[in-house]
Design a protein around this motif. Structure first.
Motif, short mmCIF file in Angstrom:
data_model
loop_
_atom_site.label_atom_id
_atom_site.label_comp_id
_atom_site.label_asym_id
_atom_site.label_seq_id
_atom_site.Cartn_x
_atom_site.Cartn_y
_atom_site.Cartn_z
N ILE A 252 0.84 -1.21 0.00
CA ILE A 252 0.00 0.00 0.00
C ILE A 252 0.87 1.25 0.00
O ILE A 252 0.61 2.21 -0.74
N SER A 253 1.92 1.28 0.82
CA SER A 253 2.82 2.44 0.85
C SER A 253 3.47 2.67 -0.51
O SER A 253 3.62 3.81 -0.96
N THR A 254 3.87 1.59 -1.16
CA THR A 254 4.51 1.71 -2.47
C THR A 254 3.52 2.21 -3.51
O THR A 254 3.87 3.03 -4.37
N LEU A 255 2.27 1.75 -3.45
CA LEU A 255 1.26 2.21 -4.40
C LEU A 255 0.95 3.69 -4.19
O LEU A 255 0.68 4.41 -5.16
N LEU A 256 0.98 4.15 -2.96
CA LEU A 256 0.78 5.58 -2.71
C LEU A 256 1.88 6.40 -3.36
O LEU A 256 1.63 7.47 -3.94
N GLN A 257 3.12 5.89 -3.26
CA GLN A 257 4.23 6.58 -3.93
C GLN A 257 4.03 6.56 -5.44
O GLN A 257 4.30 7.57 -6.12
N TYR A 258 3.56 5.46 -5.97
CA TYR A 258 3.33 5.35 -7.41
C TYR A 258 2.27 6.35 -7.88
O TYR A 258 2.43 7.02 -8.91
N LEU A 259 1.16 6.48 -7.14
CA LEU A 259 0.12 7.43 -7.50
C LEU A 259 0.62 8.86 -7.41
O LEU A 259 0.29 9.71 -8.24
N HIS A 260 1.44 9.13 -6.39
CA HIS A 260 2.00 10.48 -6.25
C HIS A 260 2.87 10.84 -7.45
O HIS A 260 2.79 11.94 -8.01
N LEU A 261 3.71 9.90 -7.88
CA LEU A 261 4.58 10.16 -9.03
C LEU A 261 3.78 10.26 -10.32
O LEU A 261 4.12 11.04 -11.22
N SER A 262 2.71 9.48 -10.44
CA SER A 262 1.85 9.57 -11.63
C SER A 262 1.22 10.96 -11.73
O SER A 262 1.17 11.57 -12.80
N LEU A 263 0.75 11.47 -10.60
CA LEU A 263 0.15 12.81 -10.60
C LEU A 263 1.19 13.87 -10.89
O LEU A 263 0.90 14.88 -11.55
N THR A 264 2.42 13.65 -10.42
CA THR A 264 3.50 14.59 -10.73
C THR A 264 3.78 14.62 -12.23
O THR A 264 4.00 15.69 -12.82
N CYS A 265 3.75 13.45 -12.87
CA CYS A 265 3.93 13.40 -14.33
C CYS A 265 2.81 14.16 -15.04
O CYS A 265 3.05 14.85 -16.04
N MET A 266 1.59 14.03 -14.55
CA MET A 266 0.47 14.74 -15.15
C MET A 266 0.66 16.26 -15.03
O MET A 266 0.38 17.01 -15.98
N CYS A 267 1.15 16.70 -13.88
CA CYS A 267 1.39 18.14 -13.70
C CYS A 267 2.47 18.64 -14.66
O CYS A 267 2.38 19.75 -15.19
N GLU A 268 3.50 17.83 -14.89
CA GLU A 268 4.55 18.25 -15.82
C GLU A 268 4.03 18.29 -17.25
O GLU A 268 4.41 19.17 -18.04
N ALA A 269 3.16 17.34 -17.61
CA ALA A 269 2.56 17.39 -18.94
C ALA A 269 1.67 18.62 -19.09
O ALA A 269 1.60 19.24 -20.15
N TRP A 270 1.00 18.97 -18.01
CA TRP A 270 0.14 20.15 -18.03
C TRP A 270 0.96 21.44 -18.18
O TRP A 270 0.53 22.40 -18.82
N GLU A 271 2.16 21.46 -17.62
CA GLU A 271 3.01 22.65 -17.75
C GLU A 271 3.28 22.97 -19.22
O GLU A 271 3.46 24.13 -19.58
N ASP A 272 3.35 21.96 -20.07
CA ASP A 272 3.56 22.21 -21.50
C ASP A 272 2.44 23.07 -22.08
O ASP A 272 2.68 24.00 -22.85
N ILE A 273 1.19 22.77 -21.69
CA ILE A 273 0.07 23.57 -22.18
C ILE A 273 0.16 25.00 -21.66
O ILE A 273 -0.02 25.97 -22.39
N LEU A 274 0.46 25.13 -20.37
CA LEU A 274 0.53 26.46 -19.78
C LEU A 274 1.56 27.33 -20.47
O LEU A 274 1.31 28.50 -20.80
N MET A 275 2.75 26.76 -20.70
CA MET A 275 3.81 27.56 -21.32
C MET A 275 3.44 27.99 -22.73
O MET A 275 3.74 29.10 -23.15
N GLN A 276 2.78 27.10 -23.46
CA GLN A 276 2.44 27.41 -24.85
C GLN A 276 1.34 28.46 -24.93
O GLN A 276 1.41 29.39 -25.73
N MET A 277 0.29 28.34 -24.12
CA MET A 277 -0.87 29.24 -24.23
C MET A 277 -0.66 30.53 -23.46
O MET A 277 -0.97 31.62 -23.96
#
Length: 805
Positions: A252-277
């Motif tokens: 469970i602790s490892t899966l929480l870390q995995y979800l946290h890193l997945s959300l971090t990846c989503m935020c970085e992908a979102w930064e691409d949109i922000l910078m462009q627009m």
């Protein structure tokens, strides 16, 4: 005849803080004052890799320990109060977690189950593999992802767990801080009741007891070294339950870390949109000198096909047709990345979390077995509900992404055609047709993303709401600015009208006004509370079984590196005994002491203490002329258990005998039963009753060698691998030895054995005392591989300055 063979020597550029041999391989880990973690191989002390300090972790390493399988290193950082798990193969940081206090010592051991109650459990495969798909690896293109989750060929969680067999990482720190972590990740006990600063600790392999060496302040405010035995019988009595619970909670602790890193990846992908627009549209809003809104400018272009000079200048000069096409592709790619991360990672991670939490809930309902360990079914129910809410919010985000992608595609398609017309370029027939639905999509896009909401105006320098997906990824406590429109949703209407289902525990709450980050933080808080309760319950069950004040800390040792300083602890698995080796130089400089206590704290066997006299140690007891030879007095600088019966010590002769120093193996097997005669008085410190402690004299025979041209002070050993590492008092000069080397088994040694002196192997006959050695031949006779390795420290230091990057 067995002997010690020197295989490496090095002068290190930075002082060493701690060192430890691998339990499985010929590798030694070193931590230095520069915050580096170094791994060296036994052969010629070659460096395998170095892990430099990072801003994410810290640089003040205070302790380190090997996982019992030798595949992972744990080290503590004092400046950031964190524990880092590092992979040995590639020097990768696998896991980082915070602790409440700075850690001063740690011990990692594997549990030995003599009852074989867990043999079938260890040998069986994890059933979750039958029901859950393998968790997808995270994309490597994002900088913040952990390598353990982005390796395609690795089984992520099993890499962190290692063997399914239970192993426990014990941490000790200031102010009586003691915590136990199953598999080095999940906290199974937070121990109270220990006073002072932990100097050393050792958990018995049967989980019966925990031995702690602590430095406490006495009534007269003098620092005292004390031995404390803690009864951890609950862990031992409930070993199968503890193992199952720890394994599940580590997943469970490892899966929480995995979800946290997945959300971090989503935020970085979102930064691409922000910078462009943001850059382009914000600049347009700032530079335009008309009173009309951005939304009105685009609506005029949409309805009448005409644009203001400012908008036309933005489109033709700032964006350009080629730039607009590239921008549209970039934004679409970012949307696709976020969508894929939600579907593949957030949803699969949430499903795995629900599966493991449901199994833990089933365990908690078996109250006879798991209630004593603190498993609370109500708390686990709350955790399951929180994970369900997170899954609902992820599905909600998918719907928002789907709608936003339709609007974005329609908007860019329309704007691309409008710009082609401004340039009087040919418009492809397939792009020239716009349906009423396409126009509605464009109008929705303009109304949603260029609204006149004053809250958006100055909050972060933004003049408009770029799009709706970003609000779900903001790590803020504010409500969503554009929550989803639920009008016409038949299911929600049915729930509102149903008095029975409205507050039903069977339905996960959806939190329509909150962001994905908010729901994730709430989920993590509920699960952490669920995970911490067993640690509190088990920690409160740990009681002090023995408290033995040993001696006061001499003032001369206040500047000594405490990570190496005696006492040292050893867990004798066969005899089920804790062994403590210590010296009391203020009382008797030529003695060292061995305290033995059974791991079973309820045992009626008394405490065993024996002292060992180091006077006349290096004379041969069978030599007829021994009585005519002068006596030698030695003190013990450091001592570590080589195995259950042999102690490896660094010896120093008294100053009158030129400060001679050597490395010796002392057999203890014949002397271990003598200390039971000692009548210990609990109210008196041990150094004050040292005259009544039984004393023994040990003869190492040929199991010793002189350490020339080196002010040896500390030693680290591994009896399984038959190796030793000696460190000088300035903690920079190191020598590495292979112990118990047999002449006939040493390949390629015949040519070197033409002279026994040249290889540092001792002759089988009686050995002279150090005062009788020939000073003219000393430098070549016992230097380890002859004079070739007997270089001055200055020469070695100049050579290493060229080698160390």
């Amino acid at each position: 005849m067995p002997a010690f063979r020197q295989v490496g020597e090095k002068q290190l550029p930075n002082p060493v803080l701690c060192m430890a041999w691998s339990p499985k391989r010929d590798l030694i880990a070193l931590a230095n004052t520069a915050g580096e973690l170094l791994l060296h191989r036994l052969a010629s002390f070659q460096r395998v890799w170095s892990l430099p300090p990072t801003e994410r972790t810290g640089k003040e390493i205070t302790a380190l320990a090997w996982r019992p399988d030798g595949k992972t290193l744990a080290f503590s950082l004092g400046d950031t109060k964190q524990i880092v798990l590092c992979g040995v193969e590639k020097a990768e940081i696998l896991h980082v977690f915070p602790v409440q206090s700075a850690v001063t010592c740690m011990h990692w051991m594997e549990v030995v189950d003599e009852s074989s109650s867990l043999s079938s459990f260890y040998s069986s495969e994890d059933e979750s593999k039958l029901f859950l798909p393998k968790i997808p690896t995270l994309p490597k293109s994002y900088s913040t992802t952990s390598k353990i989750f982005s390796e395609e060929k690795s089984d992520e969680i099993l890499n962190l767990l290692g063997d399914a067999r239970l192993n426990v990482l014990v941490l000790g720190g200031d102010s009586g801080f003691v915590e136990l972590y199953a598999y080095g990740m999940y906290k199974i006990a937070a121990v109270d009741g220990v006073t002072g600063t932990c100097r050393n600790l050792c958990l018995s392999s049967d989980l019966r007891s925990l031995s702690v060496i602590a430095e406490v302040r006495s009534a007269d405010n003098n620092p005292e070294i004390c031995y404390i035995q803690l009864d951890t019988g609950l862990l031992s009595d409930c070993l199968p339950e503890v193992t199952r619970m720890a394994l599940k909670f580590t997943f469970i602790s490892t899966l929480l870390q995995y979800l946290h890193l997945s959300l971090t990846c989503m935020c970085e992908a979102w930064e691409d949109i922000l910078m462009q627009m943001d850059l382009r549209l914000t600049k347009f809003v700032q530079e335009k000198n008309t009173s009309t809104q951005v939304q009105d400018e685009f609506l005029e272009l949409l309805l009448w096909g005409q644009s203001s000079p400012e908008l036309q200048a933005l489109l033709m000069n700032q964006l350009t047709v080629k730039g607009l096409k590239k921008l549209g592709q970039s934004i679409e790619s970012s949307y696709s990345s976020i969508q894929k991360l939600v579907i593949s990672h957030l949803q699969s991670g949430s499903e795995a979390l629900l599966y493991h939490l449901s199994e833990v809930r089933g365990m908690s309902l078996w109250r006879q077995k798991f209630e004593p360990l603190g498993l609370d079914s109500a708390a686990i129910e709350g955790a399951i509900t929180a994970v369900g809410s997170f899954s609902l919010k992820a599905n909600e985000l998918l719907q928002v992404i789907d709608k936003s992608m339709k609007n974005f595609k329609a908007f860019f398609r329309w704007l691309y055609v409008a710009m082609l017309r401004m340039c009087d370029e040919h418009v492809p027939p397939e792009l020239n047709k716009m349906t009423q639905k396409d126009i509605a999509f464009v109008a929705d896009f303009l109304s949603e993303h260029f609204s006149e909401n004053e809250e958006l105006f100055d909050r972060k320098g933004k003049y408009f709401n770029v799009e709706r997906v970003g609000q779900y990824l903001k790590d803020e406590d504010e409500d969503l600015m554009s929550p989803p429109n639920t009008k016409g949703n038949q299911w929600l209407k049915f729930l509102e009208e149903s008095s029975h289902l409205k507050e039903s525990p069977l339905l996960f709450p959806s939190y329509p006004q909150k962001s994905l980050h908010f729901v994730k933080r709430m989920m993590e808080g509920v699960i952490q509370h669920c995970l911490q309760k067993p640690a509190e319950v088990i920690g409160k069950s740990v009681k002090q079984a023995a408290f033995v004040p040993l001696y006061t800390v001499p003032e001369s040792s206040e500047n000594t590196p405490r990570l190496f300083e005696l006492p040292s602890l050893w867990n004798d698995k066969k005899a089920k005994m804790h062994n403590v080796v210590f010296c009391m130089p203020e009382v008797s400089p030529s003695k060292f002491y061995l305290l033995r206590k059974e791991t079973h704290s309820n045992s009626q066997t008394p405490l065993s203490v024996v002292s060992f006299n180091l006077t006349h140690q290096l004379e041969d007891p069978e030599d007829d002329n021994a009585a005519d030879q002068p006596g030698y007095v030695y003190s013990c600088l450091d001592a570590r258990f080589y195995d259950d019966d042999i102690l490896t010590v660094v010896l120093q002769a008294c100053e009158e005998q030129s400060g001679w120093r050597g490395l010796a193996q002392l057999p203890l097997s014949s002397s271990l039963s003598c200390g039971t005669d000692f009548s210990w008085q609990p109210d008196i410190r041990l150094d004050q009753q040292s005259s009544t402690i039984p004393c023994q004299t040990l003869f190492p025979g040929t199991q010793w060698r002189e350490l020339e041209n080196m002010k040896a002070q500390f030693v680290a050993v591994n009896g399984i691998r038959k190796v030793a590492c000696v460190l000088s008092s300035n903690v920079r000069h190191i020598r590495v030895f292979e112990m118990d080397v047999e002449d006939e088994e040493d390949e390629g040694l015949e040519s070197l054995n033409a002279s026994a002196d040249q290889d540092g192997l001792e002759p089988s006959g009686p050995r002279r005392g150090p005062a009788e050695e020939n000073p003219e031949t000393d430098g070549e006779s016992k230097g380890g591989r002859g004079g070739a390795l007997q270089k001055t420290e200055e020469h070695l230091e100049s050579e290493e300055a060229l080698k160390v990057p």
